[in-house]
Scaffold this active site. Structure first.
Site, PDB file in Angstrom:
ATOM      1  N   CYS A  22     -30.463  54.357-104.557  1.00 34.27           N
ATOM      2  CA  CYS A  22     -30.855  53.684-103.708  1.00 34.27           C
ATOM      3  C   CYS A  22     -32.524  53.585-103.644  1.00 34.27           C
ATOM      4  O   CYS A  22     -33.181  52.849-102.826  1.00 34.27           O
ATOM      5  CB  CYS A  22     -30.577  54.164-102.213  1.00 34.27           C
ATOM      6  N   HIS A  45     -35.536  52.528 -96.700  1.00 31.78           N
ATOM      7  CA  HIS A  45     -34.010  52.120 -97.338  1.00 31.78           C
ATOM      8  C   HIS A  45     -33.137  52.097 -96.200  1.00 31.78           C
ATOM      9  O   HIS A  45     -33.176  53.131 -95.083  1.00 31.78           O
ATOM     10  CB  HIS A  45     -33.707  53.167 -98.336  1.00 31.78           C
ATOM     11  N   ASN A 101     -25.377  50.078 -96.123  1.00 33.44           N
ATOM     12  CA  ASN A 101     -26.313  50.435 -97.170  1.00 33.44           C
ATOM     13  C   ASN A 101     -25.989  49.760 -98.264  1.00 33.44           C
ATOM     14  O   ASN A 101     -24.845  49.895 -98.922  1.00 33.44           O
ATOM     15  CB  ASN A 101     -26.121  51.988 -97.351  1.00 33.44           C
TER      16      ASN A 101
HETATM   17  N1  ACO Z   1     -15.301  58.354 -87.873  1.00 31.84           N
HETATM   18  C1  ACO Z   1     -14.930  59.225 -86.945  1.00 31.84           C
HETATM   19  N2  ACO Z   1     -15.423  60.666 -87.179  1.00 31.84           N
HETATM   20  C2  ACO Z   1     -16.035  61.061 -88.468  1.00 31.84           C
HETATM   21  C3  ACO Z   1     -16.492  59.907 -89.304  1.00 31.84           C
HETATM   22  C4  ACO Z   1     -15.926  58.651 -89.218  1.00 31.84           C
HETATM   23  N3  ACO Z   1     -16.151  57.522 -90.049  1.00 31.84           N
HETATM   24  N4  ACO Z   1     -16.950  60.565 -90.608  1.00 31.84           N
HETATM   25  C5  ACO Z   1     -17.030  61.941 -90.154  1.00 31.84           C
HETATM   26  N5  ACO Z   1     -16.445  62.092 -88.977  1.00 31.84           N
HETATM   27  C6  ACO Z   1     -16.220  63.578 -88.429  1.00 31.84           C
HETATM   28  C7  ACO Z   1     -16.341  64.450 -89.281  1.00 31.84           C
HETATM   29  O1  ACO Z   1     -15.171  64.906 -89.784  1.00 31.84           O
HETATM   30  C8  ACO Z   1     -16.963  65.701 -88.206  1.00 31.84           C
HETATM   31  O2  ACO Z   1     -15.732  66.213 -87.546  1.00 31.84           O
HETATM   32  P1  ACO Z   1     -15.609  67.635 -87.089  1.00 31.84           P
HETATM   33  O3  ACO Z   1     -16.643  67.910 -86.337  1.00 31.84           O
HETATM   34  O4  ACO Z   1     -14.323  67.671 -86.571  1.00 31.84           O
HETATM   35  O5  ACO Z   1     -15.570  68.466 -88.361  1.00 31.84           O
HETATM   36  C9  ACO Z   1     -17.705  65.007 -87.397  1.00 31.84           C
HETATM   37  O6  ACO Z   1     -17.331  63.505 -87.623  1.00 31.84           O
HETATM   38  C10 ACO Z   1     -19.194  65.008 -87.712  1.00 31.84           C
HETATM   39  O7  ACO Z   1     -19.439  65.035 -89.089  1.00 31.84           O
HETATM   40  P2  ACO Z   1     -20.927  64.906 -89.673  1.00 31.84           P
HETATM   41  O8  ACO Z   1     -20.745  64.574 -91.056  1.00 31.84           O
HETATM   42  O9  ACO Z   1     -21.469  65.923 -89.055  1.00 31.84           O
HETATM   43  O10 ACO Z   1     -21.484  63.315 -89.039  1.00 31.84           O
HETATM   44  P3  ACO Z   1     -23.035  62.933 -89.086  1.00 31.84           P
HETATM   45  O11 ACO Z   1     -23.434  62.877 -87.730  1.00 31.84           O
HETATM   46  O12 ACO Z   1     -23.598  63.808 -90.151  1.00 31.84           O
HETATM   47  O13 ACO Z   1     -22.542  61.581 -89.844  1.00 31.84           O
HETATM   48  C11 ACO Z   1     -22.807  60.399 -91.826  1.00 31.84           C
HETATM   49  C12 ACO Z   1     -22.028  61.469 -91.056  1.00 31.84           C
HETATM   50  C13 ACO Z   1     -23.069  59.045 -91.086  1.00 31.84           C
HETATM   51  C14 ACO Z   1     -22.683  60.175 -93.096  1.00 31.84           C
HETATM   52  C15 ACO Z   1     -24.356  61.159 -92.024  1.00 31.84           C
HETATM   53  O14 ACO Z   1     -24.531  62.321 -92.248  1.00 31.84           O
HETATM   54  C16 ACO Z   1     -25.262  60.151 -92.686  1.00 31.84           C
HETATM   55  O15 ACO Z   1     -25.679  59.061 -92.541  1.00 31.84           O
HETATM   56  N6  ACO Z   1     -25.778  60.839 -93.860  1.00 31.84           N
HETATM   57  C17 ACO Z   1     -26.812  60.079 -94.775  1.00 31.84           C
HETATM   58  C18 ACO Z   1     -25.737  59.360 -95.936  1.00 31.84           C
HETATM   59  C19 ACO Z   1     -26.594  58.461 -96.639  1.00 31.84           C
HETATM   60  O16 ACO Z   1     -27.459  57.746 -96.246  1.00 31.84           O
HETATM   61  N7  ACO Z   1     -26.176  58.292 -98.012  1.00 31.84           N
HETATM   62  C20 ACO Z   1     -26.562  57.235 -98.845  1.00 31.84           C
HETATM   63  C21 ACO Z   1     -28.143  57.437 -99.359  1.00 31.84           C
HETATM   64  S1  ACO Z   1     -28.591  56.290-100.548  1.00 31.84           S
HETATM   65  C22 ACO Z   1     -27.892  56.199-101.939  1.00 31.84           C
HETATM   66  O17 ACO Z   1     -28.595  56.604-102.787  1.00 31.84           O
HETATM   67  C23 ACO Z   1     -26.327  55.522-102.505  1.00 31.84           C
END
Ligand code: ACO
Length: 335
Positions: free
Chosen positions: A119, A261, A291
Site C-alpha cells: 500500500c 492511504h 482499500n
Molecule cells: N464483522 C463482524 N465482526 C467482526 C468482523 C467483521 N467483518 N471482523 C472482525 N470481527 C469481530 C472480531 O472477531 C472480534 O470479535 P470478538 O471480540 O468476539 O473476538 C471483534 O469483531 C473485534 O475485532 P477487532 O479485530 O478488534 O476489530 P477492529 O475494530 O480492530 O477492526 C479491522 C478490524 C477493521 C481489520 C481493523 O483492525 C483495521 O482496519 N486494521 C487495519 C487493517 C489495514 O488497514 N490493513 C491494510 C493495510 S494496507 C496494505 O499494505 C495492504
C-alpha cells in the site's frame, strides 16, 4: 566537456487518471458469505462497497486505462514518455506488468518496470520516478498504482475480506528546471514487523527428477493482524508526517489537503486528530472503493482534481502505509 552532464531538476505534476472496474461488491453482499453486517463494516471501517475486477481484467489492463487518462490530461503523446513505473503487489506477470502497459500505450521510448511496496507502493514509485527526473536524464514519467487484491483475499476471512477492492490510478509528472513542486518526502521500512501483513509464496514442493525437488510458485491468501496494522498506522504516520513538515518548514495549517492511504476511516480520523488537521481537509473515497492498495492515493487525487476540489497550486500532504511494513509521506504542490 567530459563527465556527467546531469542537472538537478525539479518536478511538476501535469495530469492524473484512474480506472475502476464496474462490478460493485456491497457490504450487504459480503454479509451473504461471511458472518458480518453492513452496520459493522461501516462503523469499524467506513467502507460501504468496493469494486472487483472481472476475470478478463488484470493489473496491466487497469493501469493502462488509468495511464491513458493521465496522459490525456497532461496532453502528452505516447512517444514523449520516458519512464513508466507501475506500483503493484498483484502483477499480471511476475516478470513485470509495466512493460505490458508500455506496449499498449505504444510508449516505445519509455523505460518501464514494476515496483512492489504494497500500500506504500504508489508513494515509493512517485519518489523513485522523481529521482529519475531530477537526474536530468528523464523528462516525462507515468507513475501508476494498480492492484487486484480480490485475487488474493481469503473470502472466508471476515477480518480481512471486508477491506479490499480493485482499481488503478496514475500521475503524469514532468521534470522542470525552474520549478519544484515536490517539496519533500520521507520513506521508511521495518521488515522486523513484516509478519503483520503478508501475501506469502506457498511452501509447496514439486519434484523435477530423482531426488531433485523444487518449490512450486503459488501464492497464498492475504494474512493480516488487523489490530497491529491499525496500531502501526496510527502511531507511525503522524510521526513521519510531523518530521516531513518540520524538514520542509511547513505547519499543518499550511496544508490544503491531506490524502492518506485509504485503509480505514478510523485510521484517517485518528491521524488527522493527532496532526490537528481539520477534518474537511482530509480527502476520502474509501466508502466507495475500500482499500485498493497501491491505487488508493492516485484514485483520491484523480477524483478530487476532476471535481475541482483540488485546484492548481494547492498544497497536498500525502502518506502511504502498509505491508512491509512500509510507510512514507510526501509534500507537494499540485501543478
Ligand atoms: N464483522 C463482524 N465482526 C467482526 C468482523 C467483521 N467483518 N471482523 C472482525 N470481527 C469481530 C472480531 O472477531 C472480534 O470479535 P470478538 O471480540 O468476539 O473476538 C471483534 O469483531 C473485534 O475485532 P477487532 O479485530 O478488534 O476489530 P477492529 O475494530 O480492530 O477492526 C479491522 C478490524 C477493521 C481489520 C481493523 O483492525 C483495521 O482496519 N486494521 C487495519 C487493517 C489495514 O488497514 N490493513 C491494510 C493495510 S494496507 C496494505 O499494505 C495492504
Amino acid at each position: 566537456m567530459k563527465g556527467p552532464n546531469f542537472v538537478n531538476n525539479g518536478i511538476t505534476f501535469k495530469g492524473c487518471g484512474s480506472y475502476l472496474p464496474t462490478q460493485v461488491l456491497s457490504n450487504e453482499k459480503i454479509s451473504q458469505i461471511v458472518d458480518t453486517s453492513d452496520e459493522w463494516i461501516k462503523t469499524r471501517t467506513g467502507i460501504e462497497s468496493r469494486r472487483i475486477a472481472e476475470v478478463d481484467e488484470n493489473v496491466s489492463e487497469m493501469g493502462f486505462k488509468a495511464a491513458v487518462s493521465a496522459m490525456a490530461m497532461a496532453d502528452w503523446n505516447s512517444e514523449s514518455v520516458d519512464l513508466i513505473i507501475l506500483a503493484t503487489s498483484t502483477p499480471s506477470d511476475l516478470f513485470g506488468s509495466a512493460p505490458m502497459i508500455q506496449s499498449k500505450l505504444r510508449a516505445k521510448n519509455a523505460l518501464a518496470f514494476d515496483l512492489t511496496a504494497a500500500c506504500s507502493g504508489f508513494l515509493f514509485a512517485l519518489i523513485t520516478a522523481s529521482q529519475y527526473l531530477s537526474s536530468g536524464k528523464y523528462k516525462r514519467a507515468l507513475v501508476i498504482g494498480s492492484d487486484q487484491l480480490s485475487s488474493y483475499v481469503d473470502w472466508k476471512d471476515r477480518g480481512s475480506c471486508i477491506l479490499f477492492g480493485d482499481g488503478a490510478g496514475a500521475l503524469a509528472i514532468e521534470a522542470s528546471n525552474d520549478q519544484n513542486n515536490l517539496f519533500g518526502f520521507n520513506l521508511r521500512t521495518d521488515g522486523a514487523r513484516g509478519s503483520f501483513l503478508n501475501l506469502y509464496n506457498k511452501k509447496l514442493d514439486g519434484n523435477i527428477v530423482d531426488q531433485i525437488k523444487f518449490r512450486k510458485g503459488e501464492f497464498s491468501n492475504i494474512s493480516m493482524n488487523g489490530q497491529e496494522v491499525y496500531k502501526f498506522a496510527v502511531r507511525e504516520v503522524p510521526i513521519i508526517i510531523s518530521e516531513l513538515l518540520k524538514e520542509t518548514n511547513f505547519d499543518s495549517e499550511d496544508i490544503d489537503w491531506l490524502i492518506l492511504h485509504q485503509a480505514n476511516q478510523r485510521i484517517l480520523d485518528a491521524v488527522g486528530d493527532r496532526l490537528k488537521i481539520n477534518k474537511r481537509k482530509i480527502l476520502t473515497n474509501l466508502n466507495k472503493y475500500g482499500n485498493t492498495s497501491a491505487a488508493t492515493i492516485p484514485l483520491v487525487l484523480d477524483e478530487f482534481i476532476r471535481n475541482h476540489k483540488i485546484k492548481k497550486n494547492d498544497i497536498i500532504l500525502t502518506s502511504g502505509f502498509g505491508a512491509g511494513l512500509s510507510w512514507g509521506a510526501a509534500l507537494l504542490k499540485w501543478g
